[in-house]
Design an enzyme around this catalytic site. Structure first.
Site: not given
Length: 237
Positions: A203, A138, A86, A224, A98, A133, A55
């Site tokens: 959450c 997910y 969504y 990098c 997500e 979830d 999530c």
């Protein structure tokens, strides 16, 4: 985050929803916590990193609370449907997950530190699920913006698999793929910094409790780059 049914397998491009040529909604100009613009171009010297760990409400908060992070953006990535909503993502018929775009200052927080936060903040062995979830949206994923990010991500996955093995967990299912060709579509306004505006909101983010030691073996630092680039080399697990 309990809307619609969930289909625990990814659709093919032919099966995916068609989507649309332009976004179905606008995105706020600024981050409600950090105050910086949500959308690029971003200041020179900053870098972008894309993470999916369940999530995105809780995942985004994990990153905006990290010193050195300049802005965060909740969105959809890794699927076939252009400019999804969504509801479409929740249907399981877009193949998106997500995700959170993290724009950070590498002189303050390293990509490896963000990877450590990523691994420790969720269970990367659960496939199309995080806790309660369930659904393809997910799934765990890292979308990389440079060859150096791809190398660091793979090294961290190998290192975390070793410590998970010692703690009785299974095989990591996290995808590590280049961000190039996998457009990041910002989510709707109400998803952006959701837990800042709704402190008591849901959450679903929770880690395994297994820690990843850093630095792990990587060639990050030797190659990098500055700025945001595309990753020419990343694997599919």
């Amino acid at each position: 985050m309990f809307l619609s049914r969930r289909v625990p397998e990814l659709p093919t491009p032919e099966q995916a929803l068609r989507g649309r040529e332009t976004p179905a909604f606008d995105v706020p100009a600024r981050h409600t916590v950090l105050g910086n613009p949500l959308l690029g171009p971003y200041p020179e010297g900053l870098e972008a990193a894309d993470f999916a760990l369940g999530c995105f409400w809780g995942a985004e908060r994990k990153f905006w609370e990290t010193p050195g992070v300049w802005t965060t953006l909740a969105g959809y990535q890794g699927g076939h449907t252009p400019n999804p909503t969504y509801e479409e993502v929740c249907s399981g018929l877009t193949a998106h997950t997500e995700a959170v775009r993290v724009v950070f200052d590498p002189s303050v927080v390293s990509y490896e530190q963000l990877l450590k936060l990523f691994w420790e903040s969720h269970n990367p062995t659960q496939g199309f699920r995080q806790g309660n979830d369930v659904g393809t949206q997910y799934r765990s994923a890292i979308h990389t913006h440079s060859a150096a990010q791809a190398s660091a991500a793979k090294s961290s996955r190998e290192a975390y698999q070793k410590v998970l093995d010692g703690s009785g967990y299974g095989t990591i299912t996290t995808e590590i793929l280049p961000a190039e060709g996998r457009t990041f579509y910002p989510a709707e306004t109400y998803h952006q910094q959701y837990l800042d505006r709704n402190p008591a909101g849901y959450c679903g983010i929770g880690g395994t409790g297994v820690k990843l030691s850093t630095p792990f073996e990587t060639n990050w630092g030797a190659s990098c780059p500055t700025g945001v680039a595309s990753a020419p080399d990343a694997d599919q697990q």
